[in-house]
Design a protein around this motif. Structure first.
Motif, PDB file in Angstrom:
ATOM      1  N   LEU A 173      -0.523  -0.462  15.906  1.00  0.00           N
ATOM      2  CA  LEU A 173      -0.411   0.792  16.470  1.00  0.00           C
ATOM      3  C   LEU A 173      -1.482   1.255  17.107  1.00  0.00           C
ATOM      4  O   LEU A 173      -2.846   1.187  16.812  1.00  0.00           O
ATOM      5  CB  LEU A 173      -0.299   1.788  15.383  1.00  0.00           C
ATOM      6  N   THR A 174      -1.578   1.841  18.314  1.00  0.00           N
ATOM      7  CA  THR A 174      -3.054   2.319  19.231  1.00  0.00           C
ATOM      8  C   THR A 174      -2.577   3.780  19.601  1.00  0.00           C
ATOM      9  O   THR A 174      -1.368   4.374  19.418  1.00  0.00           O
ATOM     10  CB  THR A 174      -3.209   1.645  20.098  1.00  0.00           C
ATOM     11  N   GLY A 175      -3.367   4.539  20.185  1.00  0.00           N
ATOM     12  CA  GLY A 175      -3.591   6.057  20.718  1.00  0.00           C
ATOM     13  C   GLY A 175      -4.171   6.939  19.824  1.00  0.00           C
ATOM     14  O   GLY A 175      -4.986   6.531  18.958  1.00  0.00           O
ATOM     15  N   ARG A 176      -4.257   8.104  20.499  1.00  0.00           N
ATOM     16  CA  ARG A 176      -5.092   9.097  19.746  1.00  0.00           C
ATOM     17  C   ARG A 176      -4.782   9.456  18.370  1.00  0.00           C
ATOM     18  O   ARG A 176      -5.560   9.780  17.756  1.00  0.00           O
ATOM     19  CB  ARG A 176      -5.061  10.362  20.831  1.00  0.00           C
ATOM     20  N   LYS A 177      -3.483   9.548  18.211  1.00  0.00           N
ATOM     21  CA  LYS A 177      -2.828   9.932  16.880  1.00  0.00           C
ATOM     22  C   LYS A 177      -1.944   9.145  16.212  1.00  0.00           C
ATOM     23  O   LYS A 177      -0.739   8.992  16.572  1.00  0.00           O
ATOM     24  CB  LYS A 177      -2.277  11.348  16.918  1.00  0.00           C
ATOM     25  N   ILE A 178      -2.478   8.222  15.460  1.00  0.00           N
ATOM     26  CA  ILE A 178      -1.843   7.027  14.844  1.00  0.00           C
ATOM     27  C   ILE A 178      -1.219   7.625  13.637  1.00  0.00           C
ATOM     28  O   ILE A 178      -1.670   8.130  12.794  1.00  0.00           O
ATOM     29  CB  ILE A 178      -2.832   5.814  14.431  1.00  0.00           C
ATOM     30  N   PRO A 179       0.066   7.444  13.670  1.00  0.00           N
ATOM     31  CA  PRO A 179       0.881   7.711  12.687  1.00  0.00           C
ATOM     32  C   PRO A 179       0.833   7.039  11.231  1.00  0.00           C
ATOM     33  O   PRO A 179       0.736   5.955  11.325  1.00  0.00           O
ATOM     34  CB  PRO A 179       2.422   8.110  12.706  1.00  0.00           C
ATOM     35  N   ALA A 180       1.066   7.652  10.061  1.00  0.00           N
ATOM     36  CA  ALA A 180       0.963   6.669   8.819  1.00  0.00           C
ATOM     37  C   ALA A 180       2.327   5.988   8.739  1.00  0.00           C
ATOM     38  O   ALA A 180       2.298   4.638   8.219  1.00  0.00           O
ATOM     39  CB  ALA A 180       0.854   7.623   7.492  1.00  0.00           C
ATOM     40  N   THR A 181       3.423   6.265   9.104  1.00  0.00           N
ATOM     41  CA  THR A 181       4.689   5.867   9.275  1.00  0.00           C
ATOM     42  C   THR A 181       5.380   5.937  10.693  1.00  0.00           C
ATOM     43  O   THR A 181       4.982   6.919  11.312  1.00  0.00           O
ATOM     44  CB  THR A 181       5.527   6.269   8.101  1.00  0.00           C
ATOM     45  N   VAL A 182       6.388   5.197  10.870  1.00  0.00           N
ATOM     46  CA  VAL A 182       7.130   5.184  11.961  1.00  0.00           C
ATOM     47  C   VAL A 182       8.664   5.395  11.588  1.00  0.00           C
ATOM     48  O   VAL A 182       9.094   4.977  10.631  1.00  0.00           O
ATOM     49  CB  VAL A 182       6.915   4.160  13.005  1.00  0.00           C
ATOM     50  N   GLY A 183       9.334   5.804  12.530  1.00  0.00           N
ATOM     51  CA  GLY A 183      10.870   5.860  12.131  1.00  0.00           C
ATOM     52  C   GLY A 183      11.749   6.088  13.460  1.00  0.00           C
ATOM     53  O   GLY A 183      11.192   5.952  14.647  1.00  0.00           O
ATOM     54  N   GLU A 184      12.860   6.027  13.100  1.00  0.00           N
ATOM     55  CA  GLU A 184      14.016   6.159  14.378  1.00  0.00           C
ATOM     56  C   GLU A 184      13.713   7.323  15.207  1.00  0.00           C
ATOM     57  O   GLU A 184      13.334   8.407  14.601  1.00  0.00           O
ATOM     58  CB  GLU A 184      15.385   6.125  13.758  1.00  0.00           C
ATOM     59  N   GLY A 185      13.813   7.238  16.686  1.00  0.00           N
ATOM     60  CA  GLY A 185      13.517   8.203  17.442  1.00  0.00           C
ATOM     61  C   GLY A 185      12.054   8.143  17.988  1.00  0.00           C
ATOM     62  O   GLY A 185      11.878   8.938  18.946  1.00  0.00           O
ATOM     63  N   ASP A 186      10.910   7.716  17.344  1.00  0.00           N
ATOM     64  CA  ASP A 186       9.776   7.703  17.499  1.00  0.00           C
ATOM     65  C   ASP A 186       9.527   7.065  19.027  1.00  0.00           C
ATOM     66  O   ASP A 186      10.178   5.816  19.153  1.00  0.00           O
ATOM     67  CB  ASP A 186       8.819   6.928  16.587  1.00  0.00           C
ATOM     68  N   LYS A 187       8.649   7.427  19.798  1.00  0.00           N
ATOM     69  CA  LYS A 187       8.617   7.066  21.065  1.00  0.00           C
ATOM     70  C   LYS A 187       7.255   6.187  21.311  1.00  0.00           C
ATOM     71  O   LYS A 187       6.281   7.036  20.727  1.00  0.00           O
ATOM     72  CB  LYS A 187       8.857   8.384  22.146  1.00  0.00           C
ATOM     73  N   PHE A 188       7.119   5.072  21.741  1.00  0.00           N
ATOM     74  CA  PHE A 188       5.951   4.368  22.023  1.00  0.00           C
ATOM     75  C   PHE A 188       6.065   3.578  23.424  1.00  0.00           C
ATOM     76  O   PHE A 188       6.989   3.618  24.221  1.00  0.00           O
ATOM     77  CB  PHE A 188       5.925   3.230  20.924  1.00  0.00           C
ATOM     78  N   ARG A 189       4.756   3.198  23.845  1.00  0.00           N
ATOM     79  CA  ARG A 189       4.538   2.084  24.681  1.00  0.00           C
ATOM     80  C   ARG A 189       4.414   1.031  24.212  1.00  0.00           C
ATOM     81  O   ARG A 189       3.418   0.548  23.508  1.00  0.00           O
ATOM     82  CB  ARG A 189       3.358   2.411  25.745  1.00  0.00           C
ATOM     83  N   PHE A 190       5.560   0.008  24.322  1.00  0.00           N
ATOM     84  CA  PHE A 190       5.532  -1.204  23.617  1.00  0.00           C
ATOM     85  C   PHE A 190       5.088  -2.452  24.543  1.00  0.00           C
ATOM     86  O   PHE A 190       5.376  -2.433  25.654  1.00  0.00           O
ATOM     87  CB  PHE A 190       7.102  -1.615  23.433  1.00  0.00           C
ATOM     88  N   VAL A 191       4.006  -3.191  23.924  1.00  0.00           N
ATOM     89  CA  VAL A 191       3.529  -4.165  24.540  1.00  0.00           C
ATOM     90  C   VAL A 191       3.871  -5.627  23.579  1.00  0.00           C
ATOM     91  O   VAL A 191       3.806  -5.465  22.515  1.00  0.00           O
ATOM     92  CB  VAL A 191       2.165  -4.401  24.880  1.00  0.00           C
ATOM     93  N   ALA A 192       4.790  -6.513  24.262  1.00  0.00           N
ATOM     94  CA  ALA A 192       5.385  -7.615  23.435  1.00  0.00           C
ATOM     95  C   ALA A 192       5.506  -8.669  24.143  1.00  0.00           C
ATOM     96  O   ALA A 192       5.601  -8.789  25.433  1.00  0.00           O
ATOM     97  CB  ALA A 192       6.764  -7.102  22.816  1.00  0.00           C
ATOM     98  N   GLU A 193       5.519  -9.931  23.400  1.00  0.00           N
ATOM     99  CA  GLU A 193       5.593 -11.175  23.835  1.00  0.00           C
ATOM    100  C   GLU A 193       7.165 -11.479  24.126  1.00  0.00           C
ATOM    101  O   GLU A 193       7.848 -11.291  23.069  1.00  0.00           O
ATOM    102  CB  GLU A 193       5.090 -12.044  22.926  1.00  0.00           C
ATOM    103  N   VAL A 194       7.689 -12.095  25.075  1.00  0.00           N
ATOM    104  CA  VAL A 194       9.183 -12.498  25.269  1.00  0.00           C
ATOM    105  C   VAL A 194       9.512 -13.647  24.322  1.00  0.00           C
ATOM    106  O   VAL A 194       9.058 -14.699  24.342  1.00  0.00           O
ATOM    107  CB  VAL A 194       9.382 -12.799  26.702  1.00  0.00           C
ATOM    108  N   GLY A 195      10.653 -13.218  23.632  1.00  0.00           N
ATOM    109  CA  GLY A 195      11.318 -14.089  22.740  1.00  0.00           C
ATOM    110  C   GLY A 195      12.442 -14.930  23.301  1.00  0.00           C
ATOM    111  O   GLY A 195      12.690 -15.109  24.575  1.00  0.00           O
TER     112      GLY A 195
END
Length: 241
Positions: free
Chosen positions: A200-222
């Motif tokens: 997790l990165t950004g100005r306010k990093i949450p302690a937990t994540v859950g359904e509906g949370d919005k992010f900028r995902f960077v990922a490797e293609v599988g």
């Protein structure tokens, strides 16, 4: 102080969302992140690492070789007495002492940002994000780009424990901001990961994540599982939006 550590510094400008990938690559090369400044479209990352000690023995040997070479050239010029030889000796000496021009070459970190696939720089990926989860575009993209890195704005559609684990999860991700109500796009999946794996990165990093949370995902293609219509990804970084 004689024991004071001297550092060399490098500043890298990264496209938004690729910070985690670049930080990981730089750390593998021995760099330490000392500052991270978030911009609207780009982040400025400053790294440092201890300077390598100068190989004084090698430098001394090189100087000795140059001195001997100069003596030999001077002796040859004196014996020949020819102006043409003197001119040739001057050119030789200049060639030996001349330093090659420093041409900057792109580092792994500099090229990392340009290698990340986004909807803006790859039309096929842009179409994929709007296609049905079982569309042939999923298999075609996974086949051509497996192992490469993609970045997109998305949200968590579903989050469930992986098997009997309490701290490992399976995440179902979708493009856009609708979370569980996502109706279009691939069914991207992170399988068997914990929260730390999300990087997790950004100005306010949450302690937990859950359904509906919005992010900028960077990922490797599988791989794409055509039977389940699931497109597997491996997390690189997850920026809070």
């Amino acid at each position: 102080m004689a024991d004071e550590i001297k550092y060399e510094y490098k500043t890298v400008r990264a496209v938004r969302g690729t910070d985690g990938l670049i930080i990981s690559k730089m750390r593998k090369d021995g760099w330490e992140l000392v500052e991270q400044v978030q911009g609207t479209l780009r982040s400025t990352l400053t790294f440092r690492r201890p300077k390598k000690p100068q190989p004084w023995l090698l430098i001394g040997a090189a100087v000795a070789v140059l001195v001997v070479l100069a003596i030999v050239i001077g002796a040859a010029s004196a014996l020949s007495g020819g102006g043409e030889t003197q001119e040739g000796a001057g050119k030789s000496a200049a060639t030996v002492s001349e330093k090659p021009s420093a041409t900057p070459t792109p580092t792994a970190a500099d090229s990392a940002a340009t290698e990340v696939i986004t909807p803006q720089n790859n039309p096929d990926f842009g179409k994929l994000l709007k296609a049905d989860s079982c569309d042939d575009a999923n298999l075609n993209f996974a086949t051509r780009h497996k192992g490469e890195t993609v970045a997109f704005n998305g949200s968590i559609v579903n989050m469930a424990h992986h098997g009997d684990y309490r701290t490992r999860y399976d995440f179902l991700l979708g493009p856009g901001d609708k979370g569980p109500n996502t109706a279009a796009g691939p069914a991207f999946k992170y399988e068997d990961v914990d929260i730390l794996d999300l990087n997790l990165t950004g100005r306010k990093i949450p302690a937990t994540v859950g359904e509906g949370d919005k992010f900028r995902f960077v990922a490797e293609v599988g791989e794409f599982n055509a039977d389940q219509c699931v497109f597997f990804l491996d997390p690189v970084s997850t920026e809070v939006r």
